[in-house]
Design a protein around this motif. Structure first.
Motif, mmCIF file in Angstrom:
data_model
loop_
_atom_site.group_PDB
_atom_site.id
_atom_site.type_symbol
_atom_site.label_atom_id
_atom_site.label_comp_id
_atom_site.label_asym_id
_atom_site.label_seq_id
_atom_site.Cartn_x
_atom_site.Cartn_y
_atom_site.Cartn_z
ATOM 1 N N PRO A 101 10.347 -0.639 -1.291
ATOM 2 C CA PRO A 101 9.998 0.297 -2.578
ATOM 3 C C PRO A 101 10.804 -0.278 -3.755
ATOM 4 O O PRO A 101 10.430 0.008 -4.850
ATOM 5 C CB PRO A 101 10.780 1.751 -2.073
ATOM 6 C CG PRO A 101 10.584 1.554 -0.654
ATOM 7 C CD PRO A 101 11.041 0.253 -0.367
ATOM 8 N N SER A 102 11.949 -0.738 -3.665
ATOM 9 C CA SER A 102 12.790 -1.599 -4.645
ATOM 10 C C SER A 102 13.661 -2.432 -3.981
ATOM 11 O O SER A 102 13.928 -2.370 -2.891
ATOM 12 C CB SER A 102 13.607 -0.520 -5.773
ATOM 13 O OG SER A 102 14.344 0.114 -4.897
ATOM 14 N N PHE A 103 14.195 -3.351 -5.073
ATOM 15 C CA PHE A 103 15.030 -4.412 -4.402
ATOM 16 C C PHE A 103 16.436 -4.517 -5.560
ATOM 17 O O PHE A 103 16.273 -4.141 -6.588
ATOM 18 C CB PHE A 103 14.358 -5.780 -4.644
ATOM 19 C CG PHE A 103 13.169 -5.883 -3.875
ATOM 20 C CD1 PHE A 103 13.416 -6.759 -2.491
ATOM 21 C CD2 PHE A 103 12.045 -5.722 -3.851
ATOM 22 C CE1 PHE A 103 12.538 -7.043 -1.711
ATOM 23 C CE2 PHE A 103 10.899 -5.770 -3.175
ATOM 24 C CZ PHE A 103 11.281 -6.482 -2.027
ATOM 25 N N GLY A 104 16.968 -5.097 -4.813
ATOM 26 C CA GLY A 104 18.387 -5.550 -5.671
ATOM 27 C C GLY A 104 17.794 -6.724 -6.713
ATOM 28 O O GLY A 104 17.134 -7.498 -6.330
ATOM 29 N N PRO A 122 5.038 1.681 -2.922
ATOM 30 C CA PRO A 122 5.684 2.830 -2.598
ATOM 31 C C PRO A 122 5.942 3.237 -1.357
ATOM 32 O O PRO A 122 5.555 2.476 -0.226
ATOM 33 C CB PRO A 122 4.361 3.730 -3.207
ATOM 34 C CG PRO A 122 3.657 3.048 -3.613
ATOM 35 C CD PRO A 122 3.651 1.525 -3.283
ATOM 36 N N GLN A 123 7.035 3.929 -1.135
ATOM 37 C CA GLN A 123 7.536 4.213 0.174
ATOM 38 C C GLN A 123 6.463 4.681 1.054
ATOM 39 O O GLN A 123 6.395 4.222 2.375
ATOM 40 C CB GLN A 123 8.583 5.413 -0.021
ATOM 41 C CG GLN A 123 9.432 5.641 1.210
ATOM 42 C CD GLN A 123 10.335 4.519 1.747
ATOM 43 O OE1 GLN A 123 11.331 4.209 0.912
ATOM 44 N NE2 GLN A 123 10.299 4.162 3.016
ATOM 45 N N ALA A 124 5.571 5.607 0.493
ATOM 46 C CA ALA A 124 4.459 6.073 1.613
ATOM 47 C C ALA A 124 3.859 4.954 2.016
ATOM 48 O O ALA A 124 3.402 4.961 3.291
ATOM 49 C CB ALA A 124 3.599 7.119 0.739
ATOM 50 N N GLU A 125 3.339 3.895 1.221
ATOM 51 C CA GLU A 125 2.550 2.800 1.783
ATOM 52 C C GLU A 125 3.387 2.013 2.757
ATOM 53 O O GLU A 125 2.765 1.484 3.827
ATOM 54 C CB GLU A 125 2.285 1.958 0.594
ATOM 55 C CG GLU A 125 1.086 0.837 0.934
ATOM 56 C CD GLU A 125 -0.068 1.340 1.483
ATOM 57 O OE1 GLU A 125 -0.306 0.877 2.668
ATOM 58 O OE2 GLU A 125 -0.794 2.069 1.029
#
Lengths: 204, 467
Positions: A101-104, A122-125
């Motif tokens: 969902p996101s990265f450093g 997205p987290q859900a995906e």
């Protein structure tokens, strides 16, 4: 740079949040003066028990996920240190694509420098992809197609994703970033000439 | 057209070419290299057949791999010997300025940059270290890069950079006694989370920031990356200019005046637009301490260790349980009173002279508790000399602290300085990741005064009670 076009393989879910680059590769492995197999030491504190044997609870040690080429990760994957060895370590394990969902931000940039594709979804995906990975035989055959910007799943779904157009082109063509920039050497030179007038204190 | 932010102004002034899709080729004004990445980067540059473009814009010094043992040399450990050899050879070969052991300019890259006047308002500055955001405190656009990007900078003096989103955090109100900028930034990360700044450049603003000293601003910006932000910055003002005036690499005379008049144009315009705005009342902030394995796991020192059962979702609960098991602490109990084995005062966050004065004020006339090993590691050779001139080394030694040589030491644990497995350390550094200070080490992040208080009390202690 290593090319990236279509990647086929098993996807392994490691959905913890805030997995930092110290966890991906410990500093002692990176700074050693000898040549170290970073792939062997990737995730070492999660992957090995104190006696050095494999920790069977760690997802990448489970038979169905061994040899995974795609990592399904949690929020803020690769946060912390700028160590590019974190990318070399996962690459050494055979992983060429991380989906989170996101990265450093620094890890994210370092991936592209090494032919690893980081994908933001997205987290859900990601939860759905992880479910498919768990349920399909042998981790399932996923395909990550950078040209089409889509992931094809074992459950016959197609999930599209977006990539920065410049970075996508560089990966698809295996462009060398330094050679690409040096094509603009004249622009760099004229910038510096102008800037020496405007901000002479920069150039001492 | 809306006004521009500090970040936008610096960005625009450095665009060599617009590469489309929000990405630009940016000029890099300053590149600082350390012992782990610098020598290797220069060697790689030659291997790839490229020339070093602007040696005069590069500065190097050992910090990560060098031992901080009193009386150290580059040969104290085989590791530092190996890295120093490469760094010395390669900087000499390429004509890059190297600040050697025992001279002004040696020390932690993020302490040395500002103190030598290398880091200036309005510059773009990179370094192969994530805490490069520290330099943003002088009003620079400064960010950490990887080793491949480092070689790109050596060859081209540029970076290909996607423009981040802009975020502003405004701090207002008055800080209570014993509350430091370290507490402000830890509190903010606790509130917003370790990923809040992902993809963003954060500007810290407001009257409470304007009231901070330059060194306090550097400590604050240092932890931007712990909030996920590659860039953290503060608009330059008179505090900045007074700090930088007369520094070895700062401009002088008429050039200084010219630079200052340029720097005065940099602060964000009143109508600048940000993608996200947050505000913090500093009156609400007590001295902070972390309890877990991410800088977002933070509470006030008089607080209770949180219960994972109160977590917002099952995955967060699981992470809290893992962190508390690793740290060897139990929920529902006050964190104050937790016994400690180690205290580390140092790192690019908190090793400047004001930090050492603050810790010395606590240590003066007191004794480090039995069974506690407490270290003070000045951030640079200049800080060490200044500390000794002020007699701080004597204060620390008399209290039972060890006074060491400048370097990264136990913050990165890549130099022989480690916290042993299972031991608990109150540390003024920036990362409490599992194993960060050595395999199995347990780290609680806090300000220098709080760390000194823990050393003398032998346990995590509310500095306000001690004082």
């Amino acid at each position: 740079m290593t090319m990236f076009t279509v990647l086929e393989g098993v996807a392994a879910p490691l959905l913890r949040e805030n997995v930092d680059t110290d966890t991906v590769i410990r500093i002692e492995r990176l700074v050693s003066l000898e040549k170290v197999d970073l792939g062997h030491w990737a995730f070492e504190t999660l992957r090995y028990r104190k006696d050095g044997s494999d920790n069977p609870d760690f997802v990448l040690n489970q038979p169905r996920y061994r040899g995974a080429r795609i990592l399904l990760a949690g929020r803020n994957f690769g946060c912390g240190s700028s160590r590019e060895g974190a990318v070399h370590a996962i690459l050494g394990m055979g992983i060429r694509c991380v989906i989170a969902p996101s990265f450093g931000d620094i890890f994210f940039s370092n991936c592209f420098q090494n032919g690893v594709l980081p994908i933001v979804l997205p987290q859900a995906e990601i939860d759905k992809l992880a479910e498919e990975a768990r349920e399909s035989a042998a981790g399932g055959a996923f395909a990550v197609d950078l040209e089409a910007q889509e992931i094809r799943t074992p459950g016959q779904r197609t999930v599209s994703f977006a990539t920065d157009p410049n970075r996508r082109r560089a990966l698809l063509q295996g462009l060398d970033p330094i050679a690409t920039t040096l094509q603009r050497d004249g622009d760099i030179e004229s910038f510096q000439q102008r800037d020496r007038q405007a901000r002479p204190w920069i150039y001492g | 057209m809306p006004g521009q932010s500090l970040f936008d102004k610096i960005w625009d002034a450095h665009v060599i070419a617009d590469l489309g899709s929000g990405t630009s080729l940016l000029h890099i004004d300053r590149h600082i290299m350390h012992d782990l990445g610098g020598g290797r980067g220069l060697r790689r540059l030659s291997e790839l057949g490229h020339k070093l473009r602007n040696p005069e814009l590069i500065f190097a010094t050992p910090d990560h791999a060098i031992s901080t043992e009193p009386g150290r040399t580059s040969e104290t450990t085989p590791l530092s010997s190996g890295y120093m050899k490469v760094l010395r050879e390669e900087t000499k070969k390429h004509g890059v300025r190297l600040f050697e052991l025992g001279e002004d300019g040696q020390g932690i890259v993020h302490v040395v940059g500002p103190e030598m006047g290398i880091s200036l308002p309005g510059v773009t500055l990179v370094c192969g270290d994530s805490h490069t955001c520290t330099h943003g405190a002088v009003g620079a656009m400064a960010w950490g890069i990887g080793s491949s990007e480092l070689v790109h900078v050596l060859a081209t003096q540029t970076m290909v950079q996607a423009k981040p989103k802009r975020m502003r955090v405004s701090f207002s109100g008055r800080m209570h006694d014993w509350v430091r900028s370290k507490d402000l930034i830890l509190y903010l990360i606790g509130r917003l989370g370790a990923a809040a700044g992902s993809g963003s450049a954060v500007e810290y603003a407001g009257p409470a920031i304007r009231a901070l000293s330059m060194e306090a601003r550097l400590s604050l910006c240092n932890l931007s990356i712990e909030m996920g932000a590659r860039f953290g910055m503060i608009a330059p003002d008179d505090t900045t200019f007074e700090y930088l005036a007369g520094r070895p690499f700062a401009p002088e005379g008429r050039m200084w005046d010219r630079a200052v008049s340029h720097w005065r144009t940099l602060p964000s315009d009143p109508d600048a637009v940000f993608d996200r705005e947050e505000s913090i009342e500093v009156d609400a902030i007590a001295p902070q301490i972390t309890w877990g394995t991410s800088p977002q796991d933070v509470i006030a020192v008089d607080g209770i260790i949180p219960d994972p059962a109160s977590a917002a979702n099952p995955s967060r609960r699981h992470e809290m349980e893992l962190a508390q098991r690793y740290m060897g602490i139990e929920p529902g109990r006050p964190i104050a009173g937790t016994p400690v084995d180690r205290v580390f005062i140092g790192s690019c966050t908190n090793s400047r002279i004001e930090d050492l004065r603050d810790a010395a004020a606590v240590a003066r006339g007191r004794q480090v508790a039995k069974n506690v090993t407490a270290w003070v590691v000045p951030g640079s050779y200049i800080v060490k000399c200044q500390g000794e001139a002020e007699g701080l080394d004597a204060v620390f030694r008399a209290a039972g602290f060890e006074w060491r040589e400048p370097g990264c030491s136990q913050c990165v644990a890549a130099n022989g300085d480690v916290v042993p497995p299972g031991q608990r350390c109150v540390s003024t550094s920036n990362r409490n990741f599992a194993g960060r200070q050595g395999p199995g080490s347990r780290t609680h992040l806090a300000s220098p005064a709080m760390a000194a208080a823990a050393a003398v009390a032998g346990a995590i202690t509310d500095i306000r009670q001690l004082a």
